[in-house]
Design an enzyme around this catalytic site. Structure first.
Site, mmCIF file in Angstrom:
data_model
loop_
_atom_site.group_PDB
_atom_site.id
_atom_site.type_symbol
_atom_site.label_atom_id
_atom_site.label_comp_id
_atom_site.label_asym_id
_atom_site.label_seq_id
_atom_site.Cartn_x
_atom_site.Cartn_y
_atom_site.Cartn_z
ATOM 1 N N SER A 128 76.443 -25.420 23.525
ATOM 2 C CA SER A 128 76.417 -26.760 24.385
ATOM 3 C C SER A 128 76.322 -27.871 23.546
ATOM 4 O O SER A 128 75.544 -27.681 22.430
ATOM 5 C CB SER A 128 75.330 -26.456 25.626
ATOM 6 O OG SER A 128 75.185 -27.887 26.026
ATOM 7 N N LYS A 183 73.840 -19.767 29.546
ATOM 8 C CA LYS A 183 74.839 -20.947 29.281
ATOM 9 C C LYS A 183 75.262 -21.675 30.668
ATOM 10 O O LYS A 183 75.366 -22.617 31.059
ATOM 11 C CB LYS A 183 76.033 -20.689 28.495
ATOM 12 C CG LYS A 183 76.884 -21.823 28.216
ATOM 13 C CD LYS A 183 76.414 -23.104 27.777
ATOM 14 C CE LYS A 183 77.400 -24.221 27.443
ATOM 15 N NZ LYS A 183 78.506 -24.571 28.480
ATOM 16 N N HIS A 186 72.587 -23.319 32.413
ATOM 17 C CA HIS A 186 72.382 -24.279 31.584
ATOM 18 C C HIS A 186 73.207 -25.335 32.380
ATOM 19 O O HIS A 186 72.888 -26.689 32.763
ATOM 20 C CB HIS A 186 72.492 -24.188 30.080
ATOM 21 C CG HIS A 186 72.824 -25.805 29.480
ATOM 22 N ND1 HIS A 186 74.114 -26.323 29.488
ATOM 23 C CD2 HIS A 186 72.146 -26.213 28.599
ATOM 24 C CE1 HIS A 186 74.194 -27.368 28.898
ATOM 25 N NE2 HIS A 186 72.824 -27.517 28.457
ATOM 26 N N ASN A 187 74.580 -25.109 32.504
ATOM 27 C CA ASN A 187 75.306 -25.970 33.246
ATOM 28 C C ASN A 187 74.970 -26.243 34.681
ATOM 29 O O ASN A 187 75.463 -27.183 35.099
ATOM 30 C CB ASN A 187 76.698 -25.565 32.957
ATOM 31 C CG ASN A 187 77.628 -25.235 31.825
ATOM 32 O OD1 ASN A 187 76.516 -25.574 30.700
ATOM 33 N ND2 ASN A 187 78.685 -25.301 31.587
ATOM 34 N N GLU A 190 72.534 -28.930 34.435
ATOM 35 C CA GLU A 190 73.197 -30.159 34.098
ATOM 36 C C GLU A 190 73.735 -30.732 35.352
ATOM 37 O O GLU A 190 73.884 -31.842 35.583
ATOM 38 C CB GLU A 190 74.453 -29.847 33.217
ATOM 39 C CG GLU A 190 75.208 -30.778 32.860
ATOM 40 C CD GLU A 190 76.565 -30.377 31.869
ATOM 41 O OE1 GLU A 190 77.518 -30.505 32.058
ATOM 42 O OE2 GLU A 190 76.095 -29.640 30.864
#
Length: 472
Positions: A128, A183, A186-187, A190
């Site tokens: 990222s 990940k 994480h997104n 986001e």
């Protein structure tokens, strides 16, 4: 090992930048791209550097020192499988393949099993930071074969972002598909924080009638805030400050109000449903993007469906304070929901993920980096098994102090007809999570009434079924 070369397959923007990052940190790079355009651009950008560009898999593999280390920076999905298929014809037992794309975690598990059967090591690796991060230091989330991670760690630790107090923003995220799962979430976080930022903008713009210049000043001041300051607030201030070179005025005002999503947000919501973890802020952010895509339908509905349009008439400084505190709390809730999901997945899939380490490597380099991540890291260091960080004393205090502001922000949005998709979902989540009683007792009665699904009682042990009809 540190002097051995390193392979990068896929030379789009991210692949080129990661390759240049690796070379700048002292590792010779062998790069591969079948197409001429990206291969030639890599040759141009790496002129004079220790980078060899190839356009055939055979030459690419032949130029790598054994045991080979190959980072795939190709489009997730079928494209990744095709490159792996081609590589497997030429790689040898003990070589390491790293998938640096946004692959869906079940695909990572499938690929790892296949390569393991062929004697190859596989690492699913979340990266990222966007284009700039790839070049100058991303946050890196590898998972899978621990032995393989140790072989590539010297490179990853060099190219990762660095935090002043916590070192390289890379860690072993756990077994199997842990890296890509982290990940993915994480997104999802986001998605949530971006939508919350957009709702603040919308409340100030449509709810309070502020021009873009004044809204930009609010976000610019917040870049220094210890509560909400971070990358997404920083770039929000940048976006709102950008002037349109074709006609003047704020560029953001000329952008069509529809947004897409590439899959990771949707996957996060789907996984949360599968695992029974509530992440309403993150899930509603996906819905907000889907709704934004219904542009023509929204235009037509706006001529038919009515609602409140009265602007906010109160004190603007008070409104900004309310929105600041509401955003702070909603950001905390976004991280809490995402980390709760990772913790549950880690137990379900036997990842062995350390949430304090995940929080540490998100402190720099990645899109969701913010000043909140240091106290989040400390909370998980103190209580590694805590189910939800919201009940940790440091975050419980934030909830108790800021919940009135969040409630007020939702009320103000509702009063002016501005959708508070994620703020509203966050408020409902927090009110539900802090409630000793929820109306699921009636829900269970309804289920037993129409489907004989049974229920449990508060006052006695056992499972019960009743005849609910008055005629019974």
């Amino acid at each position: 090992m540190a002097t051995d070369n390193f392979g990068v397959a896929g030379l789009g923007v991210m692949g080129r930048n990661v390759a240049l990052n690796i070379e700048r940190n002292g590792f010779p790079v062998v790069a591969y791209n079948r197409g001429d355009e990206n291969a030639n651009r890599m040759r141009s950008e790496s002129a004079g550097k220790n980078v060899t560009v190839t356009q055939s898999i055979e030459e690419f593999v032949a130029r790598l020192n054994r045991p080979r280390r190959v980072l795939l920076m190709v489009t997730a999905g079928v494209g990744t499988d095709r490159v792996i298929d081609a590589l497997m014809e030429h790689l040898d037992a003990g070589d390491v393949v790293i998938d640096g794309g946004n692959s869906h975690f079940p695909d990572t598990d499938r690929r790892a099993e296949r390569l393991h059967d062929a004697g190859l090591h596989f690492v699913g690796c979340g990266i990222s930071g966007g284009e700039e991060g790839a070049l100058w230091g991303p946050s890196i989330m590898p998972g899978g074969d621990r032995e393989a991670y140790e072989r590539i760690a010297p490179v990853l630790e060099k190219i990762a972002a660095k935090s002043e107090d916590d070192g390289s923003c890379v860690t072993y995220c756990g077994r199997r598909a842990a890296g890509h799962y982290v990940k993915m979430v994480h997104n999802g976080i986001e998605y949530g924080i971006m939508q919350l930022v957009c709702e603040v903008y919308d409340i100030l713009r449509r709810g309070a009638g502020l021009p873009t210049t004044e809204i930009q000043a609010v976000f610019q001041a917040w870049t220094e805030s210890p509560q909400v300051g971070g990358y997404l607030v920083d770039i929000s201030a940048e976006c709102l400050a950008k002037t349109d070179s074709d006609g003047g005025g704020a560029l953001v005002e000329k952008i069509l109000d529809t947004a897409g999503q590439k899959g990771t947000g949707k996957w996060t919501a789907q996984s949360a449903l599968d695992l029974g973890v509530p992440i309403p802020t993150l899930s509603q952010a996906v819905n907000a993007r889907i709704l934004s895509g219904l542009k023509q339908a929204r235009v037509e509905a706006s001529r038919i469906l009515t609602g409140p349009t009265a602007p906010y008439a109160g004190d603007l400084e008070e409104l900004v304070r309310i929105l600041h505190d509401a955003l702070h709390l909603a950001m905390v809730a976004s991280y809490a929901q995402g980390l709760h999901l990772i913790q549950t997945a880690s137990k379900e899939f036997d990842y062995g993920t350390d949430l304090a380490e995940v929080s540490r490597i998100w402190k720099q380099g990645c899109i969701i980096r913010s000043r909140l991540l240091d106290p989040i890291k400390r909370a998980y260091m103190e209580q590694p098994e805590i189910e939800n960080m919201l009940v940790h004393p440091s975050f419980a205090a934030i909830v108790n102090d800021s919940l009135p502001s969040l409630r007020r922000a939702v009320e103000l949005a509702n009063a002016s007809g501005v959708p508070s998709t994620c703020f509203g979902a966050t408020l409902a989540y927090l009110d539900s999570y802090r409630s000793e009683f929820l109306p699921a007792n009636l829900l269970q009665a309804l289920r037993d009434n129409f489907g004989a699904h049974t229920y449990r009682r508060l006052d006695k042990e056992g499972v019960f079924h009743s005849q609910w009809s008055r005629e019974a």
